[in-house]
Design an enzyme around this catalytic site. Structure first.
Site, PDB file in Angstrom:
ATOM      1  N   HIS A 343       0.844  -1.114  -0.006  1.00  0.00           N
ATOM      2  CA  HIS A 343      -0.058   0.034  -0.029  1.00  0.00           C
ATOM      3  C   HIS A 343       0.714   1.139   0.077  1.00  0.00           C
ATOM      4  CE1 HIS A 343      -2.789  -3.079   1.410  1.00  0.00           C
ATOM      5  NE2 HIS A 343      -3.743  -2.111   0.866  1.00  0.00           N
ATOM      6  N   ASP A 427      -4.732  -6.806  -7.493  1.00  0.00           N
ATOM      7  CA  ASP A 427      -4.922  -5.837  -6.081  1.00  0.00           C
ATOM      8  C   ASP A 427      -5.413  -4.582  -6.769  1.00  0.00           C
ATOM      9  OD1 ASP A 427      -5.148  -5.460  -3.441  1.00  0.00           O
ATOM     10  OD2 ASP A 427      -3.347  -6.110  -2.951  1.00  0.00           O
TER      11      ASP A 427
END
Length: 701
Positions: A343, A427
């Site tokens: 992230h 993702d």
């Protein structure tokens, strides 16, 4: 034309029938609807024909002139040609009657019809003891081009409709407010971009009734094909449903070593999602967490041993998919042995293919072989698999291509070498591992050319869609590449019954069902059992179980989630005091600890820095160990590694989860109401480079 395809009308009677007002109305109604055929869903080649124990559901599709299809339900007539073999009710539910033979199950809407064969044969292999063997029930599909509904649909789709099936944005917020109901602007986007799916977050799913309505409104907004409505309902630290059952998470399941529990947890989660209309769960995590410094996987993994991850992961997948909800194995090829959160940055896994096959790829291969519906890719580089280097837009330096954007990883490794035929999703493409280094449109184009089927959460829906349109027009992305993905997407939608319905179930009925299922007592029992069997007693210097007298004082100390631990302890022992702090105790606070029978301290960590002895929280624990007269019992609320910072504590338990049931379970262990049964699913190292507690360690009473 097959006699089965259309009820034949004797030519001499056509004129007479058409002048009948009733028949004219029927013909006009069907013409207006644009229906051109009726087929039994199980006749479609891409749909599994499962008979279960001999009672199963058949469904029918209306195929439209425009190429799309919908679930048919109105005015259908079902019949069996041999009721002694199997019967069928008015809703298409078939029951085999135990007699060998063949029957044809027919369905008709008055204009179009179809059939499917049911064979019932003795099954000597299933015989137990003497007597007649049980029978085996098999579906025998009809064949013909009329059943190629997916290929026929794709042939009729526009390029934009095909691309739309691959797009899956989130609408977490809109103009600064959480999206908890359908907005006209969002409905318009679903239609304008022909979206194939959406992902929901905790902000979107507040109550059971509200969630069921929102999901139903999303499905109503889709014009031709059902939507993938997806969510990350892993359990533990990644739990989205605010009204759902809070399962303790994968590492807790790893500590139980129980395939049965993993199955029951997956089944419970799947049942709750299915009742709400959520049809894809982005779970389970099949990453092997063999790096204690991993900041993003950690307790989301079943553990550090590939065989354990695979065994429990497959049981969990079987539980989810058995409810009709699609499961997703993530994050391929493996995010476990990383020390960077994708992230926030771009992690690297430096191993060669032989090592990856033994560790990281092992659970994914087992998941593929077992038929997991989806696989999610990792924003992680694997330079020994794909050594391609590209220029980062962040600083102009060379970087390796992450797996999500790699043809060598997604197509050559996953598709060709490992044989996966299901749906691949990226993702989230708004994570910094991608956005730091690639333009938003560039990332989407690279992902599609690499072999992904679903583009999850692209940065800017409009720019992503337009970028893909232009890439197809220019030939940068072959349209055949798009069509291959659309075929897999539609195949999964048919397999899981994700279809537009001509006669949808009324929303109030859906809500009534969801209210019975979500957070049900049965699921709470599974939650409690998993939590209790997972608590791992790692150290005990003859301190536990506690048996304080009524007047003796227990002190609970800590910061994050400490009220939950305090409440769970106070339920067992009324004379309990809470000191809430994440720092070393003051003189006044230390005075409160004086005279206590025991001190219970809870620590919560999610990063390597938080578990260092220099962290204020850990200084507080070591202060208590050094200065308190009472024994100190520590609880690792989230990560089991916390004891690395305070190895001299008198007793230590790992509960792997900050959900209520886990606190109650840990408290029950502390007071001896249940014997600790968990075994470490990971190794806890020490700061000297050795092992503090090994995989499989776990004490009991």
């Amino acid at each position: 034309m097959s006699m089965l395809r259309k009820v034949m009308i004797v030519p001499a009677l056509i004129a007479a029938l058409l002048v009948s007002p009733l028949m004219t109305g029927v013909v006009e109604a069907i013409t207006e609807k644009g229906i051109k055929d009726l087929v039994i869903l199980q006749n479609v080649p891409e749909v599994d024909a499962e008979t279960g124990s001999g009672a199963f559901q058949l469904k029918a599709l209306h195929v439209y002139a425009e190429g799309h299809f919908m679930l048919a339900s109105k005015n259908l007539q079902w019949s069996s040609s041999n009721k002694t073999v199997a019967s069928v009710d008015e809703n298409g539910h078939v029951t085999a009657n135990g007699k060998p033979g063949r029957t044809f199950i027919h369905v008709s809407d008055g204009t179009y019809s179809d059939r499917i064969a049911i064979d019932v044969k003795p099954d000597p292999a299933a015989r137990k003891g003497k007597g007649k063997p049980p029978v085996k029930v098999m579906i025998v599909k009809e064949k013909g081009s009329r059943y190629s509904v997916i290929d026929n649909a794709i042939a009729s789709m526009t390029m934009k409709e095909k691309v739309g099936q691959m797009l899956m944005p989130d609408f977490r917020n809109w103009k600064g407010k959480n999206v908890t109901e359908m907005l006209p602007e969002i409905e318009q986007l679903v239609k304008e971009y022909h979206l194939g799916g959406v992902i929901l977050f905790r902000e979107n799913v507040v109550t059971t009734e509200q969630t069921a309505r929102l999901v139903s409104e999303y499905q109503a907004a889709s014009e031709k094909y059902g939507l993938f409505v997806t969510i990350d309902q892993e359990g533990g630290v990644v739990t989205r449903l605010q009204s759902g059952t809070d399962m303790p998470g994968n590492m807790a399941l790893g500590a139980t070593r129980s395939e049965e529990l993993a199955y029951k947890v997956g089944k419970s989660i799947g049942e709750e999602l299915t009742s709400l209309g959520i049809n894809v769960n982005f779970s389970p995590v099949l990453d092997v967490n063999n790096n204690p410094d991993n900041p993003v996987i950690g307790v989301r993994s079943f553990g550090e041993v590939p065989e354990l991850v695979a065994k429990l992961g497959l049981a969990y997948i079987k539980g989810i998919q058995g409810t009709g909800t699609a499961a997703t194995a993530k994050h391929f090829p493996g995010h476990g042995d990383t020390a960077v959160d994708s992230h926030l940055g771009l992690p690297e896994v430096p191993y060669d293919k032989d090592r990856l096959k033994q560790v990281e790829l092992y659970p994914f291969q087992k998941g593929m072989d077992a038929g997991v519906d989806m696989i999610m890719t990792a924003h992680v580089t694997f330079p020994k698999i794909d050594g391609t280097k590209v220029i980062s837009q962040k600083d102009g330096k060379e970087i390796h291509l992450p797996a999500t954007l790699s043809y060598k990883v997604l197509t050559e490794l996953m598709r060709e070498e490992m044989g996966y035929e299901g749906v691949i999703t990226t993702d989230a493409l708004n994570m910094q591992a991608i956005t730091d280094h690639f333009g938003s449109v560039e990332a989407v184009i690279r992902a599609v050319n690499a072999g992904t089927d679903i583009v999850l959460m692209p940065v800017g829906l409009e720019s992503a869609a337009n970028g893909l349109y232009e890439a197809v027009r220019s030939g940068e992305i072959p349209e055949e590449r798009i069509e291959a993905s659309v075929k897999r997407i539609l195949a999964l939608k048919l397999k899981r019954g994700i279809l537009k319905e001509e006669n949808p179930q009324p929303i109030e009925e859906k809500i009534a069902t969801a209210l019975q299922v979500v957070g049900s007592e049965e699921h709470k029992q599974v939650e409690g059992e998993a939590s209790e069997k997972s608590v791992t007693l790692i150290k005990n210097e003859n301190v536990l179980p506690l048996a304080p007298a009524a007047g003796e004082l227990i002190v609970v100390v800590g910061n994050s989630y400490i009220e939950e631990l305090f409440n769970a302890v106070k339920e067992k022992h009324k004379n309990t005091l809470l000191i809430k702090t994440g720092n070393p105790l003051t003189k006044a606070q230390l005075d409160q600890v004086e005279g206590a029978k025991a001190v219970i301290v809870g620590t919560t960590t999610s990063t390597v820095a938080q578990r260092l002895p220099s962290d204020a929280q850990m200084q507080m624990v070591n202060q208590l160990v050094d200065e308190a007269n009472a024994p100190v019992i520590a609880v690792g609320i989230r990560n089991p590694y916390d004891i690395m910072a305070y190895p001299n504590v008198d007793a230590y338990l790992a509960q792997y989860s900050f959900r209520t049931a886990s606190f109650k379970a840990a408290s029950s262990v502390i007071f001896g109401e249940i014997a600790p049964a968990g075994k470490l699913p990971v190794t806890i190292p020490n700061y000297a480079g050795g092992i503090l507690y090994g995989f499989g360690h776990g004490l009991t009473y």
